[in-house]
Design an enzyme around this catalytic site. Sequence first.
Site, PDB file in Angstrom:
ATOM      1  CE  LYS A 195      21.242   0.836  29.679  1.00 48.67           C
ATOM      2  NZ  LYS A 195      21.690  -0.390  29.024  1.00 48.67           N
ATOM      3  N   GLY A 227      36.364   2.183  20.900  1.00 48.32           N
ATOM      4  CA  GLY A 227      36.186   2.178  22.344  1.00 48.32           C
ATOM      5  C   GLY A 227      37.258   1.346  23.009  1.00 48.32           C
ATOM      6  N   GLY A 257      36.476   0.574  26.686  1.00 46.32           N
ATOM      7  CA  GLY A 257      35.871   0.340  28.000  1.00 46.32           C
ATOM      8  C   GLY A 257      35.747  -1.152  28.217  1.00 46.32           C
ATOM      9  CG  ASN A 258      33.409  -4.579  30.861  1.00 46.52           C
ATOM     10  OD1 ASN A 258      32.459  -5.104  30.288  1.00 46.52           O
ATOM     11  ND2 ASN A 258      34.198  -5.259  31.678  1.00 46.52           N
TER      12      ASN A 258
HETATM   13  N1  GLU Z   1      24.147  -2.492  30.544  1.00 50.40           N
HETATM   14  C1  GLU Z   1      24.220  -3.751  29.879  1.00 50.40           C
HETATM   15  C2  GLU Z   1      23.436  -3.729  28.580  1.00 50.40           C
HETATM   16  O1  GLU Z   1      23.188  -2.699  28.006  1.00 50.40           O
HETATM   17  C3  GLU Z   1      23.851  -4.917  30.796  1.00 50.40           C
HETATM   18  C4  GLU Z   1      22.478  -4.889  31.359  1.00 50.40           C
HETATM   19  C5  GLU Z   1      22.251  -5.911  32.459  1.00 50.40           C
HETATM   20  O2  GLU Z   1      23.121  -6.708  32.731  1.00 50.40           O
HETATM   21  O3  GLU Z   1      21.155  -5.875  33.022  1.00 50.40           O
HETATM   22  O4  GLU Z   1      23.101  -4.752  28.038  1.00 50.40           O
END
Ligand code: GLU
Length: 428
Positions: A106, A218, A220-221
């Site tokens: 991350k 929320g 958002g997306n």
């Molecule tokens: N940010 C998204 C998650 O927390 C997607 C991560 C990704 O596609 O690598 O799962």
Amino acid sequence: MSETTNAFEMAQRQFDHVAELLNLDPQVREILRWPMREFHFRIPVRMDDGTIRVFEGFRVQHNDARGPNKGGLRFHPAETFDTVRALATWMTWKCAVADIPLGGGKGGVVVDPATLSDGEKERLVRGYVNVMWRNIGPRQDIPAPDVGTTPQMMGWMMDEYSRLVGQYTPGVITGKPLGGGGSAGRTEATGYGVIFNVREAMKHLGLDPKQCTAAIQGFGNVAQFASIGFIEILGGKVLCVSCWDREDRKSYTFFKADGIDPHFLKSITDQYGTIDKAKAREAGYTIEDGDCWIEKDVDVLIPAALEGQVTGETVKRISPKVKILAEAANGPTTPEADEFLKNSSIFVIPDFLCNSGGVTVSYFEQVQNDMNFYWTKEEVLDKLDTKMTQAFHGVLDMSLEHKAYMRDAAYIVAIARVVKAMQLRGWV
Ligand code: GLU
């Protein structure tokens, strides 16, 4: 036990609890409790007015035993090293539970993206790649969008990386725009994945989706597509969503007793997720305090915002009518709230199972990039449905077999897969 909302402490506590249940080897525990690699850096960016602003950035690679690290890049003013550590750790469990051959990572930047122009955003994400390019890559670590980042930003990052390594490398990043190496269905993936999980949970509990209502935190997306999916895939009703209002610096719940229209709400939401209150009121929505979503008399609660929302305190406000808590956000529930939920009749779909649809389609995106051959949206969503359904039942079976709480069952499945990969590679 004192209440904690430090996300990494939460992630470690959840892991320690299951490590204890499994009587996991102390050396294996020591490896899995901590990220394998961490990067902390500064990114100088030339702003539109000619000045230089320096941003704080992170990238954490938790575990790559099962494949390259994978996980989003978050832009948020309250981002911390510990949030990124927690999110990276959860990515390891998420990829393992979804059974995709990737590890956990991350990234984050401490910034409110709404304060930047498009040019500044582009220079910031290119700057991020300039710092990190030696340590990311299709076989090392693959970023993606998260809170505050967009497909366009992923496109710029892919371009910067390709420029630096001297060859077109779409697989370095996922969540890219359609037509720029992105996959059909990636935008819908996390929200729809949540809904596929909810559908399977309803089958298990003997609920008729058409009779079910939901309250969503929320907009958002993830929340947008979870609400669209709840209505269009399941045939249920969504009674409210909530959003952060940038101007008032507080959140609101938008409620409609006969069900919200997510397409309409989307049309009056700005690019940072703030819904236009006046237009919503005009269309018959009641606007309430931001935390009201949790006390609605609905069948399904879907927290789809940030971590630490369902706490030892707020969990007590959940209506006795609620049957499913579908954790669309990462880490929405604290360990204290978990203690309460374990002893309740609420069926919990734990975060890293519930929201694994996003990274699953990210994985499909990388596969398509490697093949240089692209599937239709129907094919992608079909494959996603198969993966989510398998993942859900893998965890449910574990939970039933061992009479384990769903979160613990998800951890047991994920940890077993990661430990097996570490053993096969000779790490432990
Ligand atoms: N940010 C998204 C998650 O927390 C997607 C991560 C990704 O596609 O690598 O799962």
